[in-house]
Design a protein around this motif. Structure first.
Motif, mmCIF file in Angstrom:
data_model
loop_
_atom_site.group_PDB
_atom_site.id
_atom_site.type_symbol
_atom_site.label_atom_id
_atom_site.label_comp_id
_atom_site.label_asym_id
_atom_site.label_seq_id
_atom_site.Cartn_x
_atom_site.Cartn_y
_atom_site.Cartn_z
ATOM 1 N N GLY A 412 0.834 -1.078 0.096
ATOM 2 C CA GLY A 412 0.108 0.058 0.091
ATOM 3 C C GLY A 412 0.977 1.382 -0.122
ATOM 4 O O GLY A 412 1.900 0.997 0.151
ATOM 5 N N ARG A 413 0.217 2.334 -0.410
ATOM 6 C CA ARG A 413 0.938 3.691 -0.439
ATOM 7 C C ARG A 413 1.048 4.276 1.238
ATOM 8 O O ARG A 413 0.098 4.248 1.886
ATOM 9 C CB ARG A 413 0.284 4.684 -1.369
ATOM 10 N N ALA A 414 2.169 4.951 1.562
ATOM 11 C CA ALA A 414 2.423 5.123 2.692
ATOM 12 C C ALA A 414 1.714 6.685 2.969
ATOM 13 O O ALA A 414 1.762 7.660 2.151
ATOM 14 C CB ALA A 414 4.037 5.413 3.181
ATOM 15 N N VAL A 415 0.841 6.712 4.096
ATOM 16 C CA VAL A 415 0.363 7.921 4.411
ATOM 17 C C VAL A 415 1.188 8.241 5.824
ATOM 18 O O VAL A 415 0.959 7.519 6.629
ATOM 19 C CB VAL A 415 -1.109 7.879 4.721
ATOM 20 N N VAL A 416 2.240 9.398 5.628
ATOM 21 C CA VAL A 416 3.073 9.479 6.755
ATOM 22 C C VAL A 416 2.971 10.717 7.824
ATOM 23 O O VAL A 416 2.532 11.532 7.477
ATOM 24 C CB VAL A 416 4.534 9.863 6.072
ATOM 25 N N PHE A 417 2.996 10.243 9.033
ATOM 26 C CA PHE A 417 3.077 11.174 10.094
ATOM 27 C C PHE A 417 4.292 11.117 10.685
ATOM 28 O O PHE A 417 4.686 10.179 11.190
ATOM 29 C CB PHE A 417 1.851 10.857 11.091
ATOM 30 N N GLU A 418 4.805 12.484 10.924
ATOM 31 C CA GLU A 418 6.076 12.626 11.468
ATOM 32 C C GLU A 418 6.261 12.224 12.911
ATOM 33 O O GLU A 418 7.515 11.928 13.308
ATOM 34 C CB GLU A 418 6.623 13.892 11.277
ATOM 35 N N ASP A 419 5.114 12.461 13.685
ATOM 36 C CA ASP A 419 5.120 12.088 15.101
ATOM 37 C C ASP A 419 3.716 12.022 15.462
ATOM 38 O O ASP A 419 2.826 12.344 14.801
ATOM 39 C CB ASP A 419 6.281 13.348 15.992
ATOM 40 N N ILE A 420 3.611 11.969 16.797
ATOM 41 C CA ILE A 420 2.167 11.658 17.257
ATOM 42 C C ILE A 420 1.327 12.821 17.312
ATOM 43 O O ILE A 420 0.128 13.187 16.984
ATOM 44 C CB ILE A 420 2.212 11.443 18.702
ATOM 45 N N ASP A 421 2.111 14.025 17.195
ATOM 46 C CA ASP A 421 1.291 15.485 17.316
ATOM 47 C C ASP A 421 0.753 15.647 15.909
ATOM 48 O O ASP A 421 -0.270 16.031 15.700
ATOM 49 C CB ASP A 421 2.453 16.627 17.644
#
Length: 581
Positions: A412-421
């Motif tokens: 699958g294609r990545a949906v990226v979050f840099e950190d929890i915030d």
């Protein structure tokens, strides 16, 4: 004359270095103890037993341990010992910030040094909440005096409108239903009252019950300890009997290093697969093994758990809760079934002084829907899966019994979050470019990144996906997740992003391949591209400048070795400290 006089013991007790003589120093130590109203003959050579108590009103799971400490004390007195209760740092899972995991090592240090510095011949470890059990075991292993675990026990079943409410598990389910529009806030608040209706720890097979089961499977608790509900009178009996037993363990000089062998850890890993235990057990057992000197690795988890069926039908993997598990026979039944299938080291020693098989070979299964026969297992291969690949060269873990089978092979294609915030700021945005085929990726939530490796890996799904009726997506992070959680969640990715692992350079739009059967986790970019990205990477995580946070950041190791401090690994023993008086 007491039965427990120096003449009747095979060796001089450690506590007698403090209390056993007529010198100025001996009188100093005894006289101060007597201000509590202790008779003189309690210092006549009988064993001094510590009751290491993690009671705290800030740790709801352990808030009933004062009563259990009294029961332990009765047992120690009956057997001829002198019980002395003392507190240690209590890692409350539900309230501590940034994460209880950040303070597990602190609690372990507290336990170890308390055992080393005080006049103790043995110790009863009173634990319950998630991190208290591994912390106490880690500290006891490093000090290596006779020790026995008494767990606080799980809460009674929760019920809401005729349905079981599993602490933690129901919270995740209901919060997703809120976002999907399936449940009202008013109903959610009403259900809250049913989630925690008695003293005790999680009533699911979360981390607290898993670690209680691990203590029993390792041989560090009496048989049957793990599942007795906190409010059941038999929990008090277990505490009483453990108090009696520790006195004999001191006489026999039966130490953690005698019990916690490689065979004991192999038994525990197999048990974790059979019960559908928490992924957190991986980190904690690796840390405990590191303290006692057993060379345990992530590969052992994969190898030993690969063919173990999950036979315990408890949330989050199954239907029931810990109350039913106890009524069905509890962990002894699971151990017996593993033994009958040739998957138990039957001669492994326990705190009883005997072999683990002798403790369980006569037990019965009283409910075959709660503890299922192997041919009716929840899943035929229920252990913790260890994934490797260019995205996790040091390994990552996944719990198949809590995952969606159709997602165990997925690209699958990545949906990226840099950190929890970043995740919290964007996950509910209707403009977020995501659908159910994507893979949610969260960085910088490992031991150094969060800091403390919080239980945020089971990321809630985007509302617009939930409204389609989708309840699971592949999620990847260097975080942990609660043992009460579920889903196709890849955790503990090592090296973590904050340490410069490949997870740090995943970008939106990259494709990731998950192949559980082949133990593969692959970022679909070339080796050259990955090398170039890592060369350009700069850590967004600022190192703490002072205090315990700095100590943690500077010395914590990766999840693949247990996230312990580098200077705490190994068994140091408990020599008698030099008297300064």
């Amino acid at each position: 004359m007491s039965e427990f006089t120096p003449a009747k013991w095979p060796r001089k007790l450690r506590s007698q270095e403090w209390f056993g003589g007529t010198s100025r120093d001996h009188i100093y130590h005894r006289s101060w103890m007597k201000n509590q109203g202790l008779p003189a003959d309690l210092f006549d050579g009988r064993p001094v037993i510590g009751i290491c108590n993690t009671w705290s009103q800030l740790t709801p799971c352990n808030a009933h341990l004062r009563d259990l400490a009294e029961r332990v004390s009765h047992g120690i007195y009956e057997a001829g010992g002198l019980p002395l209760e003392f507190p240690v740092f209590s890692t409350g899972e539900s309230s501590l910030r940034p994460s209880a995991m950040m303070y597990r090592n602190m609690a372990a240090m507290d336990v170890e040094e308390a055992l080393r510095a005080n006049p103790l011949d043995g110790v009863v470890l009173l634990a319950g909440c998630d991190k208290t059990t591994p912390a106490l075991l880690m500290g006891a292993c490093s000090a290596n005096i006779p020790a026995i675990v008494v767990s606080g026990g799980p809460m009674l079943n929760g019920w809401f409108r005729g349905e079981r409410v599993g602490s933690g598990t129901a919270l995740w389910q209901m919060s997703e239903d809120i976002k999907a529009g399936k449940m009202s806030t008013e109903d959610f608040l009403e259900a809250e009252q049913a989630m925690s209706r008695s003293p005790g720890s999680c009533n699911t097979m979360g981390t607290a019950s898993t670690m209680a089961s691990m203590a029993e499977a390792l041989g560090m608790a009496l048989s049957g300890n793990a599942a007795i509900p906190a409010v059941d009178s038999r929990r008090r009996v277990m505490a009483h009997l453990s108090g009696r037993r520790i006195v004999q363990m001191v006489k026999d000089d039966l130490k953690p290093s005698d019990i916690l062998t490689r065979e004991a850890f192999e038994n525990a890993i197999r048990v974790n697969g059979a019960i559908g235990g928490s992924t957190n057990a991986v980190i904690h057992l690796l840390a405990i093994a590191g303290r006692i000197g057993v060379d345990l690795t992530l590969d052992d988890w994969d190898r030993l758990g690969r063919e173990i069926p999950t036979i315990v039908n408890l949330m989050p993997s199954g239907k029931y809760l810990m109350e039913e598990f106890f009524y069905a026979g509890g962990l002894p039944v699971v151990l017996k079934m593993l033994g009958e299938g040739g998957r138990l080291h039957k001669q492994a020693l326990t705190v009883s002084g005997g072999a683990i098989w002798d403790e369980v070979k006569e037990v019965r299964n009283w409910n075959e829907d709660v503890i299922r026969p192997v041919d009716k297992a929840l899943t035929s291969s229920g252990g913790i899966v260890v994934l490797r690949g260019n995205l996790a060269p040091g390994g990552a873990v996944l719990k198949p019994s809590a995952a969606t089978p159709e997602l165990l092979r997925h690209r699958g294609r990545a949906v990226v979050f840099e950190d929890i915030d970043d995740y919290k700021a964007r996950i509910n945005d209707e403009a977020l470019d995501v659908d159910e085929s994507c893979i949610l990726v969260m960085k910088n939530c490992g031991p150094k990144g969060y800091p403390g490796m919080a239980e945020v890996g089971n990321m809630g799904l985007p509302p617009k996906v939930l409204r389609k009726g989708i309840t699971d997506m592949v999620r990847i992070s260097d975080a942990r997740m609660s043992g009460t959680a579920y889903g196709t969640v890849v955790l503990h990715t090592t090296p973590e992003a904050a340490a410069g692992g490949p997870l740090a350079v995943v970008r939106n739009g990259d494709f990731i391949e998950l192949d559980v059967a082949n133990r593969r986790l692959h970022l679909d970019i070339s080796d050259e591209e990955l090398t170039a990205r890592l060369a350009d990477w700069q850590s967004p995580v600022k190192a703490p400048e002072s205090g315990y946070a700095k100590l943690f950041f500077d010395h914590v190791q990766g999840a693949d070795t247990g996230a312990d401090f580098d200077f705490l690994r190994g068994c140091r023993g408990a020599p008698v400290p030099r008297d300064s008086h």
